[in-house]
Scaffold this motif. Structure first.
Motif, PDB file in Angstrom:
ATOM      1  N   SER A 174     -12.032  -6.094   1.373  1.00 11.61           N
ATOM      2  CA  SER A 174     -12.015  -5.567   2.706  1.00 11.61           C
ATOM      3  C   SER A 174     -12.447  -4.027   2.347  1.00 11.61           C
ATOM      4  O   SER A 174     -11.336  -3.356   2.011  1.00 11.61           O
ATOM      5  CB  SER A 174     -10.926  -5.445   3.489  1.00 11.61           C
ATOM      6  OG  SER A 174     -10.785  -7.086   3.862  1.00 11.61           O
ATOM      7  N   PRO A 175     -13.492  -3.595   2.512  1.00 10.96           N
ATOM      8  CA  PRO A 175     -13.679  -2.008   2.157  1.00 10.96           C
ATOM      9  C   PRO A 175     -13.026  -1.331   3.187  1.00 10.96           C
ATOM     10  O   PRO A 175     -13.129  -1.467   4.341  1.00 10.96           O
ATOM     11  CB  PRO A 175     -15.293  -1.951   2.125  1.00 10.96           C
ATOM     12  CG  PRO A 175     -15.801  -3.173   2.884  1.00 10.96           C
ATOM     13  CD  PRO A 175     -14.708  -4.035   3.075  1.00 10.96           C
ATOM     14  N   PHE A 176     -12.924   0.296   2.732  1.00  5.84           N
ATOM     15  CA  PHE A 176     -12.672   1.227   3.718  1.00  5.84           C
ATOM     16  C   PHE A 176     -13.287   2.568   3.312  1.00  5.84           C
ATOM     17  O   PHE A 176     -13.552   2.704   2.065  1.00  5.84           O
ATOM     18  CB  PHE A 176     -11.039   1.351   3.883  1.00  5.84           C
ATOM     19  CG  PHE A 176     -10.253   1.739   2.699  1.00  5.84           C
ATOM     20  CD1 PHE A 176      -9.964   2.890   2.260  1.00  5.84           C
ATOM     21  CD2 PHE A 176      -9.567   0.472   2.185  1.00  5.84           C
ATOM     22  CE1 PHE A 176      -9.348   3.061   0.829  1.00  5.84           C
ATOM     23  CE2 PHE A 176      -8.829   0.731   0.925  1.00  5.84           C
ATOM     24  CZ  PHE A 176      -8.635   2.094   0.318  1.00  5.84           C
ATOM     25  N   LEU A 186       0.124  -2.746   3.460  1.00  8.22           N
ATOM     26  CA  LEU A 186      -0.040  -4.244   3.554  1.00  8.22           C
ATOM     27  C   LEU A 186       0.255  -4.917   2.305  1.00  8.22           C
ATOM     28  O   LEU A 186       0.842  -5.996   2.085  1.00  8.22           O
ATOM     29  CB  LEU A 186      -1.668  -4.428   3.932  1.00  8.22           C
ATOM     30  CG  LEU A 186      -2.123  -5.755   4.066  1.00  8.22           C
ATOM     31  CD1 LEU A 186      -1.847  -6.170   5.583  1.00  8.22           C
ATOM     32  CD2 LEU A 186      -3.717  -5.754   3.971  1.00  8.22           C
ATOM     33  N   MET A 224     -23.343  -1.513  10.627  1.00  6.36           N
ATOM     34  CA  MET A 224     -22.157  -1.986   9.519  1.00  6.36           C
ATOM     35  C   MET A 224     -22.652  -2.617   8.452  1.00  6.36           C
ATOM     36  O   MET A 224     -22.271  -2.035   7.188  1.00  6.36           O
ATOM     37  CB  MET A 224     -21.275  -3.065  10.277  1.00  6.36           C
ATOM     38  CG  MET A 224     -20.137  -3.407   9.592  1.00  6.36           C
ATOM     39  SD  MET A 224     -20.216  -4.927   8.568  1.00  6.36           S
ATOM     40  CE  MET A 224     -20.366  -6.147   9.813  1.00  6.36           C
ATOM     41  N   ALA A 225     -23.535  -3.396   8.478  1.00 10.41           N
ATOM     42  CA  ALA A 225     -24.194  -4.073   7.342  1.00 10.41           C
ATOM     43  C   ALA A 225     -24.784  -3.088   6.296  1.00 10.41           C
ATOM     44  O   ALA A 225     -24.684  -3.069   4.988  1.00 10.41           O
ATOM     45  CB  ALA A 225     -25.182  -5.285   7.656  1.00 10.41           C
ATOM     46  N   SER A 235     -15.395  -8.673   3.943  1.00  8.04           N
ATOM     47  CA  SER A 235     -14.913  -8.666   5.458  1.00  8.04           C
ATOM     48  C   SER A 235     -16.051  -8.002   6.049  1.00  8.04           C
ATOM     49  O   SER A 235     -15.971  -6.780   6.229  1.00  8.04           O
ATOM     50  CB  SER A 235     -13.582  -7.964   5.670  1.00  8.04           C
ATOM     51  OG  SER A 235     -13.352  -6.882   5.355  1.00  8.04           O
ATOM     52  N   ASP A 281      -7.130   5.618   4.863  1.00  7.48           N
ATOM     53  CA  ASP A 281      -6.616   4.059   5.189  1.00  7.48           C
ATOM     54  C   ASP A 281      -6.019   3.627   3.811  1.00  7.48           C
ATOM     55  O   ASP A 281      -5.527   2.335   3.831  1.00  7.48           O
ATOM     56  CB  ASP A 281      -7.911   3.070   5.118  1.00  7.48           C
ATOM     57  CG  ASP A 281      -8.585   3.309   6.752  1.00  7.48           C
ATOM     58  OD1 ASP A 281      -7.756   3.559   7.581  1.00  7.48           O
ATOM     59  OD2 ASP A 281      -9.675   3.236   6.910  1.00  7.48           O
ATOM     60  N   LYS A 293      -2.385   2.583   4.572  1.00  7.64           N
ATOM     61  CA  LYS A 293      -2.233   1.557   5.337  1.00  7.64           C
ATOM     62  C   LYS A 293      -2.542   0.272   4.413  1.00  7.64           C
ATOM     63  O   LYS A 293      -1.750  -0.728   4.227  1.00  7.64           O
ATOM     64  CB  LYS A 293      -3.141   1.330   6.345  1.00  7.64           C
ATOM     65  CG  LYS A 293      -2.887   0.470   7.449  1.00  7.64           C
ATOM     66  CD  LYS A 293      -4.422   0.548   8.548  1.00  7.64           C
ATOM     67  CE  LYS A 293      -3.855   0.187   9.738  1.00  7.64           C
ATOM     68  NZ  LYS A 293      -5.322   0.416  10.599  1.00  7.64           N
ATOM     69  N   ALA A 294      -3.384   0.320   3.411  1.00  4.71           N
ATOM     70  CA  ALA A 294      -3.829  -0.791   2.482  1.00  4.71           C
ATOM     71  C   ALA A 294      -2.536  -0.936   1.480  1.00  4.71           C
ATOM     72  O   ALA A 294      -2.233  -2.154   1.243  1.00  4.71           O
ATOM     73  CB  ALA A 294      -4.983  -0.387   1.771  1.00  4.71           C
ATOM     74  N   ARG A 348     -24.152   0.117   6.030  1.00  5.22           N
ATOM     75  CA  ARG A 348     -23.154   0.787   5.709  1.00  5.22           C
ATOM     76  C   ARG A 348     -22.411   0.360   4.447  1.00  5.22           C
ATOM     77  O   ARG A 348     -22.095   1.205   3.629  1.00  5.22           O
ATOM     78  CB  ARG A 348     -22.017   1.403   6.793  1.00  5.22           C
ATOM     79  CG  ARG A 348     -20.995   2.180   6.451  1.00  5.22           C
ATOM     80  CD  ARG A 348     -19.955   2.304   7.374  1.00  5.22           C
ATOM     81  NE  ARG A 348     -19.242   3.615   7.369  1.00  5.22           N
ATOM     82  CZ  ARG A 348     -18.013   3.834   7.854  1.00  5.22           C
ATOM     83  NH1 ARG A 348     -17.528   2.747   8.814  1.00  5.22           N
ATOM     84  NH2 ARG A 348     -17.392   5.136   7.889  1.00  5.22           N
ATOM     85  N   TYR A 349     -22.072  -0.891   4.708  1.00  4.96           N
ATOM     86  CA  TYR A 349     -21.511  -1.488   3.520  1.00  4.96           C
ATOM     87  C   TYR A 349     -22.403  -1.853   2.399  1.00  4.96           C
ATOM     88  O   TYR A 349     -21.917  -1.435   1.171  1.00  4.96           O
ATOM     89  CB  TYR A 349     -20.840  -2.940   4.091  1.00  4.96           C
ATOM     90  CG  TYR A 349     -19.867  -3.074   5.010  1.00  4.96           C
ATOM     91  CD1 TYR A 349     -19.027  -1.649   5.560  1.00  4.96           C
ATOM     92  CD2 TYR A 349     -18.921  -4.146   5.016  1.00  4.96           C
ATOM     93  CE1 TYR A 349     -18.144  -1.884   6.227  1.00  4.96           C
ATOM     94  CE2 TYR A 349     -17.756  -4.125   5.975  1.00  4.96           C
ATOM     95  CZ  TYR A 349     -17.335  -2.766   6.421  1.00  4.96           C
ATOM     96  OH  TYR A 349     -16.088  -3.068   7.335  1.00  4.96           O
ATOM     97  N   ASN A 363      -5.259  -9.600   4.645  1.00  9.73           N
ATOM     98  CA  ASN A 363      -5.234  -8.918   6.070  1.00  9.73           C
ATOM     99  C   ASN A 363      -4.661  -9.658   7.094  1.00  9.73           C
ATOM    100  O   ASN A 363      -4.713  -8.989   8.126  1.00  9.73           O
ATOM    101  CB  ASN A 363      -6.662  -8.224   6.546  1.00  9.73           C
ATOM    102  CG  ASN A 363      -7.633  -7.916   5.435  1.00  9.73           C
ATOM    103  OD1 ASN A 363      -8.308  -8.526   4.789  1.00  9.73           O
ATOM    104  ND2 ASN A 363      -7.629  -6.529   4.796  1.00  9.73           N
TER     105      ASN A 363
END
Lengths: 112, 357
Positions: free
Chosen positions: B91-93, B105, B276-277, B240, B98, B101-102, B279-280, B55
């Protein structure tokens, strides 16, 4: 306090001995937080509530600093452990918190 | 204490200590490291310490980071166990949008030989079963990992000292002057003279540069992190946003704020981090949070490392960067080459301070 010997456990949560604390100070550490970062002393569930004064005593003995010159450990939220869900608000909008992919910028359809 | 040194490094963090150690491998002349407090009391001791490649953009910066990550296994062999783990990075989306974009990359990285996979939801859950099943996908790279930053810096210092490097801690630099072609560094504990001077002051680079009239445009960026109680090992990768340390505790956080040198933790960002935590990794809901901490990152104005000779000054070097943990073995190697050989094994021209004009 003069009963401390090298094997005395100073930090019960992380099982850190007197000798480990002394070594940090002999290498130039001067504060509780220096000891903490190198040994993990005070990083366990009690968050330094048990070991603070003993570490201060060792610093005093080794460096000659008076107790008032030895800073207290930096106290950190939440002081006592609480569940992560207690802190979560279930909001899914983020401002300061990012995802790493958010940081990847595209320029004319290509990665910069 | 000696007052004459061949080389002085200002700053004993991961960058300064990394340089001092690498220099000491080849060079037994006097090296002194000056630190205003004790190493790790600043940025280097307040980080999740990912060794992170994927990333990073543009791809030439990812390539630079990759070379550093490649040095880590050797570094561990040389200085001792720093708890470096090449876990692979994920790195999750959560939005299908997304994925494009991934993929772009991954495509831009393919050209430079860094392999990134773009995973489907099923592939993510197969790799990391505790990830939120609502995840849409993730980018994955096998070269990413993490390290124990405290052990890393402690081991750098120990190895450097074994090789003759001196450390003077709790010793703030107050003035720097050029005298008879040498540098005179005035500090709380006296004045020291040296031929080579290396500015590795991290977040304080701008202030240290000012002492010589050199503009080093480094700003501060705050990050806040939550630490859980030790949990049984259940996360396989460096995600991430969160990672599980060797002792079982989970470190969570990926936030950026402009707050100068203010290292407070704040409830709003702690709450966002908690959101965030969960959610992941929803299973973290019931995990106990033991503490929150914040750290100030060094952030050069354009985001990229500032490395090499200071234009217009002889024997003056600067190493100021974001991602110090990831880049430290490479920066240590390159600055050592620059001092010893006058050139570096990979070009660092684009990282020169001169780009800021």
């Amino acid at each position: 306090m003069n009963k401390l010997d090298k094997t005395t456990i100073i930090c019960r949560c992380e099982e850190i001995s007197c000798e480990e604390v002394e070594e940090v100070i002999s290498n130039g550490g001067r504060t509780f937080d220096d000891v903490k970062r190198i040994t993990r002393c005070g990083m366990g569930p009690c968050q330094a509530k048990i070991c603070t004064s003993m570490v201060a005593e060792i610093i005093h003995q080794q460096t000659g600093l008076s107790p008032s010159e030895i800073p207290l450990p930096r106290m950190r939220m939440p002081l006592s452990p609480i569940k992560l869900e207690t802190l979560a608000t279930n909001s899914t909008s983020f401002s300061a918190v990012k995802s790493v992919l958010d940081e990847v910028e595209l320029e004319e359809g290509k990665v910069r | 204490m000696e007052t004459n040194y061949e080389t002085i490094v200002i700053g004993g963090g991961v960058v300064g200590s990394g340089i001092a150690y690498h220099l000491s491998e080849r060079y037994k002349e006097g090296v002194l490291v000056l630190d205003k407090k004790y190493p790790m009391s600043g940025t280097s001791g307040s980080t999740q310490a990912w060794v992170w490649v994927h990333n990073k953009t543009p791809s030439w910066y990812a390539e630079f980071s990759m070379y550093s990550a490649e040095l880590y296994p050797y570094l561990s062999k040389k200085i001792g166990d720093v708890e470096y783990k090449r876990t692979g990075g994920l790195s999750p989306f959560f939005n299908e949008s997304d994925r494009e974009k991934a993929q772009k990359l991954a495509e831009s990285y393919r050209k430079i030989g860094i392999k990134i996979k773009v995973l489907s939801r099923e592939e993510v859950l197969e790799k990391e079963p505790y990830m939120n099943p609502e995840v849409a996908g993730a980018t994955y790279s096998s070269i990413d990992g993490n390290v124990n930053p405290f052990r890393l810096i402690d081991m750098y210092m120990r190895a450097a000292k074994r090789n003759g490097v001196r450390y003077s801690t709790y010793n703030r630099v107050t003035e720097i002057r050029q005298v008879n072609g040498k540098y005179l560094v005035v500090s709380d504990k006296g004045a020291f003279e040296c031929k080579n001077l290396i500015l590795a002051g991290g977040t304080w680079s701008r202030e240290i540069g000012d002492m010589l009239g050199v503009k080093i445009p480094v700003n501060q960026l705050r990050g806040q992190i939550l630490v859980s109680e030790p949990l049984k090992p259940f996360l396989n990768f460096t995600i991430s946003g969160l990672r599980q340390a060797n002792n079982g505790e989970v470190l969570m956080g990926y936030s950026m704020e402009e707050a100068g040198f203010n290292r407070a933790t704040t409830l709003d960002v702690i709450q966002e981090t908690a959101n965030m935590a969960v959610r992941y990794v929803p299973g973290l809901r019931k995990a106990k949070i033991v503490r929150a901490f914040s750290g100030i990152r060094a952030m050069p104005e354009d985001g990229f490392p500032i490395l090499g000779n200071v234009p217009g000054y002889e024997n003056l070097y600067v190493a100021a960067t974001h991602s110090g943990v990831t880049l430290s073995p490479l920066i240590g190697t390159l600055i050592t080459e620059l001092i010893m050989d006058g050139e570096t094994s990979i070009p660092i021209d684009r990282y020169s301070l001169s780009r800021f004009g």
